[in-house]
Design an enzyme around this catalytic site. Structure first.
Site, mmCIF file in Angstrom:
data_model
loop_
_atom_site.group_PDB
_atom_site.id
_atom_site.type_symbol
_atom_site.label_atom_id
_atom_site.label_comp_id
_atom_site.label_asym_id
_atom_site.label_seq_id
_atom_site.Cartn_x
_atom_site.Cartn_y
_atom_site.Cartn_z
ATOM 1 N N CYS A 34 -1.417 -10.731 0.924
ATOM 2 C CA CYS A 34 -2.663 -10.026 0.582
ATOM 3 C C CYS A 34 -3.085 -10.266 -0.862
ATOM 4 O O CYS A 34 -4.214 -9.963 -1.231
ATOM 5 C CB CYS A 34 -2.515 -8.526 0.829
ATOM 6 S SG CYS A 34 -1.214 -7.763 -0.154
ATOM 7 N N CYS A 107 2.017 -1.785 1.801
ATOM 8 C CA CYS A 107 1.728 -1.452 0.401
ATOM 9 C C CYS A 107 2.786 -0.475 -0.124
ATOM 10 O O CYS A 107 3.178 -0.548 -1.295
ATOM 11 C CB CYS A 107 0.344 -0.819 0.251
ATOM 12 S SG CYS A 107 -0.972 -1.651 1.133
HETATM 13 FE FE1 FES Z 1 -1.191 -5.739 0.486
HETATM 14 FE FE2 FES Z 1 -2.138 -3.375 -0.215
HETATM 15 S S1 FES Z 1 -3.061 -4.842 1.121
HETATM 16 S S2 FES Z 1 -0.299 -4.313 -0.908
#
Ligand code: FES
Length: 126
Positions: A34, A107
């Site tokens: 991400c 996350c």
């Molecule tokens: Fe990957 Fe938040 S979307 S850490």
């Protein structure tokens, strides 16, 4: 995707955001999938002969959940012993935030990993 009020609050008003100059440990971890990156700074103190997290700050470059996770985890471990902070897991963070969308659970994992890395770094040096 729906965030809880608590996530939105910590995202909008992050607690303990920033750097610690002369930190005792600094760790940085990112998630290549991400692109989010977290950095955690620790100042270690002592209480009753036990090492404690006297101060903790963070810089997170990423999604709202990543920012909320690092913000709330700093509140959860400030003043705790290193052993207690090492036991913090992602489920406790998710619970404290009132939940996270399934695709944002990673996350919370990243937050825990970054915190634990900073503590281990300190322990290895001392
Ligand atoms: Fe990957 Fe938040 S979307 S850490």
């Amino acid at each position: 995707m729906k965030y809880t009020q608590k996530v939105i609050d910590h995202f909008r008003n992050p607690r303990n955001q920033g750097k610690i100059n002369n930190a005792d440990a600094v760790s940085e971890k990112g998630n290549p999938a991400c692109g989010d990156v977290m950095r955690i700074y620790l100042k270690i103190g002592e209480n009753d002969d036990k090492k404690i997290i006297e101060d903790i700050k963070f810089e997170t470059f990423g999604c709202a959940a990543a920012i909320a996770v690092t913000s709330i985890l700093t509140e959860m471990v400030k003043g705790r012993t290193l052993e207690e902070a090492l036991q913090l897991n992602k489920d406790e963070i998710v619970k404290e935030l009132g939940g996270l969308p399934a695709q944002k659970i990673h996350c919370s994992m990243l937050g825990v990993d970054t915190l634990h890395e900073a503590i281990k770094q300190y322990q290895n040096k001392n």
